[in-house]
Design a protein around this motif. Structure first.
Motif, PDB file in Angstrom:
ATOM      1  N   VAL A  77       0.606  -1.108  -0.150  1.00  0.00           N
ATOM      2  CA  VAL A  77       0.460  -0.110   0.189  1.00  0.00           C
ATOM      3  C   VAL A  77       0.993   0.973   0.013  1.00  0.00           C
ATOM      4  O   VAL A  77       0.779   2.138   0.043  1.00  0.00           O
ATOM      5  CB  VAL A  77      -0.844   0.101   1.780  1.00  0.00           C
ATOM      6  N   VAL A  78       1.633   1.337   1.294  1.00  0.00           N
ATOM      7  CA  VAL A  78       2.769   2.366   0.587  1.00  0.00           C
ATOM      8  C   VAL A  78       3.596   2.400  -0.635  1.00  0.00           C
ATOM      9  O   VAL A  78       3.272   3.485  -1.307  1.00  0.00           O
ATOM     10  CB  VAL A  78       4.212   2.197   2.204  1.00  0.00           C
ATOM     11  N   SER A  79       4.058   1.780  -1.500  1.00  0.00           N
ATOM     12  CA  SER A  79       4.457   1.091  -1.952  1.00  0.00           C
ATOM     13  C   SER A  79       3.474   1.852  -3.323  1.00  0.00           C
ATOM     14  O   SER A  79       4.223   3.373  -4.355  1.00  0.00           O
ATOM     15  CB  SER A  79       5.047   0.091  -2.553  1.00  0.00           C
ATOM     16  N   ALA A  80       2.283   2.302  -2.853  1.00  0.00           N
ATOM     17  CA  ALA A  80       1.418   2.441  -4.398  1.00  0.00           C
ATOM     18  C   ALA A  80       0.815   3.224  -4.741  1.00  0.00           C
ATOM     19  O   ALA A  80       1.274   4.289  -4.961  1.00  0.00           O
ATOM     20  CB  ALA A  80      -0.208   1.264  -3.686  1.00  0.00           C
ATOM     21  N   ILE A  81       0.827   3.602  -2.671  1.00  0.00           N
ATOM     22  CA  ILE A  81       1.040   5.566  -2.904  1.00  0.00           C
ATOM     23  C   ILE A  81       2.203   6.231  -3.008  1.00  0.00           C
ATOM     24  O   ILE A  81       2.088   7.383  -3.947  1.00  0.00           O
ATOM     25  CB  ILE A  81       0.940   5.948  -1.549  1.00  0.00           C
ATOM     26  N   LEU A  82       3.364   5.654  -3.168  1.00  0.00           N
ATOM     27  CA  LEU A  82       4.596   6.768  -3.451  1.00  0.00           C
ATOM     28  C   LEU A  82       5.141   6.576  -4.609  1.00  0.00           C
ATOM     29  O   LEU A  82       5.695   7.654  -5.598  1.00  0.00           O
ATOM     30  CB  LEU A  82       5.290   5.926  -3.235  1.00  0.00           C
ATOM     31  N   TRP A  83       3.895   5.612  -5.619  1.00  0.00           N
ATOM     32  CA  TRP A  83       4.155   5.222  -7.247  1.00  0.00           C
ATOM     33  C   TRP A  83       3.588   6.555  -7.592  1.00  0.00           C
ATOM     34  O   TRP A  83       3.837   6.662  -8.424  1.00  0.00           O
ATOM     35  CB  TRP A  83       3.747   4.112  -7.704  1.00  0.00           C
ATOM     36  N   ARG A  84       2.310   6.803  -6.664  1.00  0.00           N
ATOM     37  CA  ARG A  84       1.866   7.590  -7.566  1.00  0.00           C
ATOM     38  C   ARG A  84       2.393   9.430  -7.394  1.00  0.00           C
ATOM     39  O   ARG A  84       1.995  10.101  -8.422  1.00  0.00           O
ATOM     40  CB  ARG A  84       0.112   8.161  -7.314  1.00  0.00           C
ATOM     41  N   LEU A  85       3.292   8.937  -6.151  1.00  0.00           N
ATOM     42  CA  LEU A  85       3.932  10.159  -6.287  1.00  0.00           C
ATOM     43  C   LEU A  85       4.954  11.128  -7.088  1.00  0.00           C
ATOM     44  O   LEU A  85       5.923  11.313  -6.903  1.00  0.00           O
ATOM     45  CB  LEU A  85       4.200  10.523  -4.090  1.00  0.00           C
ATOM     46  N   ASN A  87       6.896  11.393  -9.748  1.00  0.00           N
ATOM     47  CA  ASN A  87       7.125  12.927 -10.789  1.00  0.00           C
ATOM     48  C   ASN A  87       7.076  14.277  -9.535  1.00  0.00           C
ATOM     49  O   ASN A  87       7.467  15.482  -9.938  1.00  0.00           O
ATOM     50  CB  ASN A  87       6.511  13.527 -11.927  1.00  0.00           C
ATOM     51  N   ARG A  88       6.669  14.027  -8.081  1.00  0.00           N
ATOM     52  CA  ARG A  88       6.551  15.234  -7.687  1.00  0.00           C
ATOM     53  C   ARG A  88       8.655  14.620  -6.579  1.00  0.00           C
ATOM     54  O   ARG A  88       9.055  14.374  -6.864  1.00  0.00           O
ATOM     55  CB  ARG A  88       5.793  14.628  -6.114  1.00  0.00           C
ATOM     56  N   SER A  89       8.729  16.113  -5.736  1.00  0.00           N
ATOM     57  CA  SER A  89       9.373  15.927  -5.216  1.00  0.00           C
ATOM     58  C   SER A  89      10.404  15.621  -4.846  1.00  0.00           C
ATOM     59  O   SER A  89       9.292  14.962  -3.465  1.00  0.00           O
ATOM     60  CB  SER A  89       9.627  17.832  -4.994  1.00  0.00           C
ATOM     61  N   LEU A  90      10.923  14.935  -4.485  1.00  0.00           N
ATOM     62  CA  LEU A  90      11.810  14.483  -2.944  1.00  0.00           C
ATOM     63  C   LEU A  90      11.966  14.612  -2.009  1.00  0.00           C
ATOM     64  O   LEU A  90      11.273  13.069  -1.247  1.00  0.00           O
ATOM     65  CB  LEU A  90      13.308  14.124  -3.602  1.00  0.00           C
ATOM     66  N   LEU A  91      11.644  15.029  -1.482  1.00  0.00           N
ATOM     67  CA  LEU A  91      11.103  16.155  -0.499  1.00  0.00           C
ATOM     68  C   LEU A  91       9.842  15.821  -0.337  1.00  0.00           C
ATOM     69  O   LEU A  91       9.245  15.264   1.229  1.00  0.00           O
ATOM     70  CB  LEU A  91      11.594  17.483  -0.027  1.00  0.00           C
ATOM     71  N   LEU A  92       8.887  15.777  -0.827  1.00  0.00           N
ATOM     72  CA  LEU A  92       7.948  15.506  -0.560  1.00  0.00           C
ATOM     73  C   LEU A  92       7.253  13.851  -0.558  1.00  0.00           C
ATOM     74  O   LEU A  92       6.831  13.766   0.640  1.00  0.00           O
ATOM     75  CB  LEU A  92       6.817  16.230  -1.601  1.00  0.00           C
ATOM     76  N   LYS A  93       7.940  13.675  -1.334  1.00  0.00           N
ATOM     77  CA  LYS A  93       7.684  12.248  -1.512  1.00  0.00           C
ATOM     78  C   LYS A  93       8.436  11.227   0.463  1.00  0.00           C
ATOM     79  O   LYS A  93       7.945  10.464   0.699  1.00  0.00           O
ATOM     80  CB  LYS A  93       8.526  11.678  -2.392  1.00  0.00           C
ATOM     81  N   GLY A  95       8.362  13.122   2.958  1.00  0.00           N
ATOM     82  CA  GLY A  95       7.530  13.500   3.733  1.00  0.00           C
ATOM     83  C   GLY A  95       6.428  12.344   4.240  1.00  0.00           C
ATOM     84  O   GLY A  95       5.723  12.021   4.981  1.00  0.00           O
ATOM     85  N   VAL A  96       6.287  12.229   2.476  1.00  0.00           N
ATOM     86  CA  VAL A  96       4.651  10.871   2.743  1.00  0.00           C
ATOM     87  C   VAL A  96       5.432   9.769   2.858  1.00  0.00           C
ATOM     88  O   VAL A  96       3.992   9.151   3.693  1.00  0.00           O
ATOM     89  CB  VAL A  96       4.678  11.406   1.075  1.00  0.00           C
ATOM     90  N   GLY A  97       6.017   8.997   2.947  1.00  0.00           N
ATOM     91  CA  GLY A  97       7.080   8.132   3.354  1.00  0.00           C
ATOM     92  C   GLY A  97       7.065   7.525   5.095  1.00  0.00           C
ATOM     93  O   GLY A  97       6.660   6.931   4.931  1.00  0.00           O
ATOM     94  N   LEU A  98       7.850   9.298   5.623  1.00  0.00           N
ATOM     95  CA  LEU A  98       7.448   8.861   6.894  1.00  0.00           C
ATOM     96  C   LEU A  98       5.930   8.832   7.761  1.00  0.00           C
ATOM     97  O   LEU A  98       6.204   8.075   8.621  1.00  0.00           O
ATOM     98  CB  LEU A  98       8.036  10.334   6.979  1.00  0.00           C
ATOM     99  N   CYS A  99       5.508  10.194   6.685  1.00  0.00           N
ATOM    100  CA  CYS A  99       3.643   9.420   7.118  1.00  0.00           C
ATOM    101  C   CYS A  99       3.866   8.421   6.869  1.00  0.00           C
ATOM    102  O   CYS A  99       2.039   7.739   8.349  1.00  0.00           O
ATOM    103  CB  CYS A  99       2.943  10.578   6.525  1.00  0.00           C
ATOM    104  N   LEU A 100       3.232   7.826   6.025  1.00  0.00           N
ATOM    105  CA  LEU A 100       2.938   6.144   5.870  1.00  0.00           C
ATOM    106  C   LEU A 100       3.449   5.403   6.672  1.00  0.00           C
ATOM    107  O   LEU A 100       2.273   3.991   7.622  1.00  0.00           O
ATOM    108  CB  LEU A 100       3.414   5.542   4.144  1.00  0.00           C
TER     109      LEU A 100
END
Length: 377
Positions: A77-85, A87-93, A95-100
């Protein structure tokens, strides 16, 4: 071997690309392989920790497998969400990875406690916040570690895809450039030859002009049938130049001669087709065309290790009163550009006045043998 004395160097503007999809089948296989290794390590680690806590290996195996499966599902599930992101910035990814990871860890930690309590039965296994907090912390680090690995994997494959696309674009650009440079040679040659025919007609040499026209037709047919992006054996290239020199000899029969000194060992070496044409034209224009005396054009080729060297020499005529040229003309510049575009720093081009008034052009090409179709720009 470094390229030297090029008249001009091609400059490429930087190309930029947006992040696109990676090569999905290969990426999926790599992701699955990485996940199997990652969760196998987690399974072994949990087995050791549960053994220290008093759980038997045989009884707890089903529980550990179930926990590992749950962890793999959460990681998916974490990977699927990160896959959708992706093309976003590394910092955003990150941060989202830490939250997930923070959201997945409590689920994993609680499941760990319940499975451990089931495997420890009938021994009591009371809920302890310290143990739960420790598991929660390690699970957060584990899921965040997986997030970082996945982000790095996606970035690596995207970088590879960008490099692949860039290589394809550069190859297409190089092919187009080589073709354009090749087609700049043909009009230049045709212009010179037609002037020669016109000169013979003005002089009343109709039969010689007729022979020259027929030879020109044969030569053009042979050159136009060549694929501008395929190499030809040096022997074929020399044959075409002999045909061309034969045409020009109709005009300069009293003051032109030529010699070709090429050993058999390099006659089958592959060279870009018509690479010698502008060099011969230059020798005729600034050598034979400027002199009223007999002028010899000398073509020589030899092998030195893995390099094919070719030189074309001619005396620079001065009886016409015209000033000696001080820079390369379009023909020599085209040859320099073709060598640089095709071979980069593996090619060599040098044009200079040597001893006395002898003009020498020297080119160096990587030594290549094989079928013509094996070497395509």
């Amino acid at each position: 071997m470094n390229a030297q004395n090029f008249e001009s160097a091609d400059r490429y503007s930087p190309l930029t690309y947006s992040s696109g999809d990676v090569h999905l089948p290969e990426f999926r296989r790599t992701t699955i392989g990485l996940a199997l290794v990652f969760w196998a390590i987690v399974l072994v680690t949990d087995s050791v920790l549960w053994g220290i806590a008093g759980s038997s290996l045989g009884k707890s195996m089903i529980g550990k497998l179930a926990l590992t499966g749950l962890g793999a599902l959460l990681a998916y599930v974490v990977s699927a969400i990160l896959w959708r992101l992706r093309n976003r910035s590394l910092l955003l990814k990150a941060g989202v990875g830490l939250c997930l990871a923070a959201l997945s860890a409590p689920v994993y930690a609680y499941a760990d406690f319940e499975i451990f309590r089931w495997t420890a039965y009938p021994k009591p296994a009371p809920f302890e916040w310290l143990i739960f907090g420790t598991t929660l912390t390690s699970a957060t680090a584990m899921f965040f570690g997986w997030s970082c690995l996945y982000i790095a994997l996606v970035y690596t494959y995207e970088a590879r895809e960008r490099e692949h696309r860039l290589a394809m674009v550069r190859e297409e650009a190089l092919a187009a450039q080589m073709q354009a440079l090749r087609y700049q040679v043909n009009p230049h040659f045709l212009f010179n030859t037609l002037n020669s025919i016109a000169g013979l007609i003005e002089e009343g040499e109709v039969l010689r002009a007729e022979r020259m026209t027929l030879s020109l037709s044969t030569f053009l047919r042979a050159t136009l049938e060549l694929d501008p992006l395929r190499d030809v054996p040096l022997e074929v290239e020399l044959g075409l130049q002999q045909e061309y020199l034969g045409i020009e000899q109709e005009r300069f029969s009293d003051r032109m001669c030529f010699s070709i000194n090429v050993p058999a060992e390099v006659r089958q070496a592959l060279v870009p087709n018509l690479i010698l044409q502008p060099l011969i034209e230059n020798a005729l224009k600034h050598g034979v065309g400027r002199s009223s005396e007999l002028t010899e054009i000398r073509i020589k080729a030899w092998r030195d290790d893995e390099t094919l060297w070719i030189t074309i020499e001619n005396e620079i005529g001065s009886s016409s009163g015209e000033p000696m040229p001080t820079s390369l003309g379009i023909g020599l510049k085209n040859v320099a550009d073709r060598i640089q575009a095709r071979f980069g720093y593996s090619g060599y081009f040098n044009a200079r006045v040597a001893e006395g008034n002898l003009f020498r052009v020297k080119i160096g090409l990587p030594l290549m043998f094989g079928d013509i179709g094996d070497h395509v720009v």
